[in-house]
Scaffold this motif. Structure first.
Motif, mmCIF file in Angstrom:
data_model
loop_
_atom_site.group_PDB
_atom_site.id
_atom_site.type_symbol
_atom_site.label_atom_id
_atom_site.label_comp_id
_atom_site.label_asym_id
_atom_site.label_seq_id
_atom_site.Cartn_x
_atom_site.Cartn_y
_atom_site.Cartn_z
ATOM 1 N N ALA A 141 36.892 54.358 18.321
ATOM 2 C CA ALA A 141 38.296 53.945 18.371
ATOM 3 C C ALA A 141 39.188 55.139 18.706
ATOM 4 O O ALA A 141 40.131 55.024 19.497
ATOM 5 N N LEU A 142 38.908 56.291 18.126
ATOM 6 C CA LEU A 142 39.686 57.491 18.432
ATOM 7 C C LEU A 142 39.484 57.903 19.888
ATOM 8 O O LEU A 142 40.423 58.345 20.550
ATOM 9 N N GLU A 143 38.278 57.727 20.382
ATOM 10 C CA GLU A 143 38.017 58.049 21.788
ATOM 11 C C GLU A 143 38.807 57.135 22.713
ATOM 12 O O GLU A 143 39.315 57.572 23.753
ATOM 13 N N ARG A 144 38.931 55.869 22.330
ATOM 14 C CA ARG A 144 39.713 54.940 23.152
ATOM 15 C C ARG A 144 41.186 55.330 23.194
ATOM 16 O O ARG A 144 41.900 54.963 24.130
ATOM 17 N N LEU A 145 41.635 56.043 22.180
ATOM 18 C CA LEU A 145 43.021 56.512 22.153
ATOM 19 C C LEU A 145 43.192 57.788 22.964
ATOM 20 O O LEU A 145 44.273 58.373 22.987
ATOM 21 N N ASP A 146 42.142 58.216 23.615
ATOM 22 C CA ASP A 146 42.141 59.443 24.411
ATOM 23 C C ASP A 146 42.275 60.679 23.531
ATOM 24 O O ASP A 146 42.831 61.700 23.944
ATOM 25 N N LEU A 147 41.742 60.563 22.305
ATOM 26 C CA LEU A 147 41.599 61.733 21.450
ATOM 27 C C LEU A 147 40.197 62.286 21.678
ATOM 28 O O LEU A 147 39.200 61.641 21.344
ATOM 29 N N SER A 164 36.929 67.307 14.845
ATOM 30 C CA SER A 164 38.204 67.796 15.346
ATOM 31 C C SER A 164 38.515 67.182 16.703
ATOM 32 O O SER A 164 37.649 67.145 17.579
ATOM 33 N N PHE A 165 39.766 66.736 16.882
ATOM 34 C CA PHE A 165 40.186 66.061 18.104
ATOM 35 C C PHE A 165 41.477 66.686 18.633
ATOM 36 O O PHE A 165 42.296 67.195 17.859
ATOM 37 N N PHE A 166 41.653 66.586 19.944
ATOM 38 C CA PHE A 166 42.924 66.951 20.556
ATOM 39 C C PHE A 166 43.332 65.828 21.504
ATOM 40 O O PHE A 166 42.475 65.165 22.102
ATOM 41 N N PRO A 167 44.629 65.562 21.622
ATOM 42 C CA PRO A 167 45.082 64.475 22.506
ATOM 43 C C PRO A 167 45.004 64.891 23.971
ATOM 44 O O PRO A 167 45.598 65.902 24.365
ATOM 45 N N ALA A 168 44.272 64.115 24.764
ATOM 46 C CA ALA A 168 44.168 64.400 26.196
ATOM 47 C C ALA A 168 45.370 63.880 26.959
ATOM 48 O O ALA A 168 45.629 64.303 28.091
ATOM 49 N N THR A 169 46.123 62.962 26.353
ATOM 50 C CA THR A 169 47.339 62.428 26.973
ATOM 51 C C THR A 169 48.452 62.393 25.928
ATOM 52 O O THR A 169 48.196 62.517 24.725
ATOM 53 N N GLN A 170 49.666 62.180 26.371
ATOM 54 C CA GLN A 170 50.806 62.094 25.468
ATOM 55 C C GLN A 170 50.738 60.767 24.719
ATOM 56 O O GLN A 170 50.683 59.694 25.321
ATOM 57 N N LEU A 171 50.755 60.838 23.405
ATOM 58 C CA LEU A 171 50.628 59.637 22.584
ATOM 59 C C LEU A 171 51.924 59.291 21.860
ATOM 60 O O LEU A 171 51.925 58.498 20.932
ATOM 61 N N GLY A 172 53.025 59.895 22.309
ATOM 62 C CA GLY A 172 54.302 59.587 21.675
ATOM 63 C C GLY A 172 54.468 60.233 20.322
ATOM 64 O O GLY A 172 55.187 59.685 19.462
ATOM 65 N N MET A 173 53.871 61.384 20.124
ATOM 66 C CA MET A 173 54.004 62.100 18.854
ATOM 67 C C MET A 173 53.660 63.570 19.090
ATOM 68 O O MET A 173 52.975 63.908 20.055
#
Length: 320
Positions: A141-147, A164-173
């Motif tokens: 699910a986190l991967e689907r969010l592009d984390l 540990s994750f980093f956002p690959a796209t802007q997620l509005g936060m």
């Protein structure tokens, strides 16, 4: 006589080969397969046949190997000369509380045929330790969010396995990094998370800790999109409004109130990877972790600036 002497030296001796039915098993599942023994040039007496589940981990650049569990298979039997072949079935339960396999954490079964008065034939077979299905669903699910998982994601900390994750796209936060330790118990899955946020005009990094309880209904098949939406909305709310993050006593987890030591039989649940961290921690605690430092005892719910270490429970942020 020469053949017996050579067999004692390992030439023309019996051979052992453990064969798993699958290459990977989930935590708590039973590993099955057969141990295949091929006779050598002479009859040989076997005092013991066993397999040891070994963990190989890379800790601060060093390779560490640790025995996890011994599995006896058979003792006191005879292997006839070739072409005789024996196949002995086995069923080994994979312990709960192990860390999942990652590039830095690997497992293998080391099989040993203890031959009386001779060199012992051995075999080594790597095995993947897969996540429990609820944990796997959250990771997906986190991967689907592009984390995206960082290179060192899945490392061991004194409290369990940290992803540990980093956002690959802007997620509005203003999220720069998300760290997650999974806590499982009968009927629930909790995510102990640390949100690294870029705040203020200078975009300084500030850390906040929170607990996310995932509804069981969202962990069922067919709920993938709903699970991703729930995680995104919860993380976004916490990231954009840190003041709404509910208080959770991280010290309670540290002290075992929520079943941190479940691998010892409490049945309450525990941290994913807590057992593996305990194995390594016991061996490396003084040398590689604490040094002369002591763990802080007070709760620390967040607002820590500039800390880029591991998951910080009460001020302790060292990874194994």
């Amino acid at each position: 006589m020469l053949k017996k002497l050579m067999a004692k030296l390992g030439v023309g001796a019996a051979k052992v080969d453990l064969q798993l039915d699958r290459s990977g098993y989930r935590l708590g599942e039973t590993m099955t397969g057969v141990v295949r023994i091929e006779g050598g040039n002479v009859e040989q007496s076997i005092s013991d046949l066993s397999a040891v589940l070994m963990m190989k981990a890379y800790v601060k650049g060093q390779e560490v190997r640790k025995a996890v569990q011994l599995y006896p298979v058979r003792s006191n039997f005879t292997v006839q000369p070739k072409p005789a072949v024996q196949e002995i079935p086995f069923a080994f339960e994979l312990p709960e509380g192990l860390a999942m396999s990652t590039p830095s954490i690997q497992y293998f079964l080391h099989t040993k045929l203890d031959v009386e008065m001779a060199l012992d034939p051995t075999d080594m077979d790597f095995i993947q330790v897969l996540p429990p299905e609820p944990v796997e669903r959250v990771l997906q699910a986190l991967e689907r969010l592009d984390l995206r998982q960082k290179q060192d994601s899945g490392k061991l900390t004194p409290y369990g396995q940290e992803f540990s994750f980093f956002p690959a796209t802007q997620l509005g936060m203003p999220l720069k990094e998300l760290e997650v330790i999974f806590f499982s118990a009968p009927g629930e899955l909790k995510l102990l998370v640390e949100l690294d946020l870029a705040t203020g005009f200078l975009r300084r990094e500030v850390e906040y800790k929170a607990e996310i309880v995932v509804p069981q209904g969202l962990l069922q098949p067919g709920q993938e999109e709903e699970l991703s939406r729930f995680l995104l909305e919860t993380i976004r709310e916490y990231a954009n409004n840190p003041s709404v993050i509910p208080y959770v006593s991280m010290a309670a987890y540290r002290q075992g109130q929520y079943g941190h030591h479940s691998h010892r039989g409490s049945g309450m649940g525990g941290m994913i990877g807590g057992m593996a961290a305990g194995f390594l921690g016991g061996m490396l605690l003084n040398e590689m972790m604490f040094g002369d430092e002591e763990m802080a005892s007070e709760d620390d719910m967040g607002g820590d600036e500039g800390d880029d270490g591991g998951f910080d429970f009460g001020g302790f942020d060292e990874e194994l």
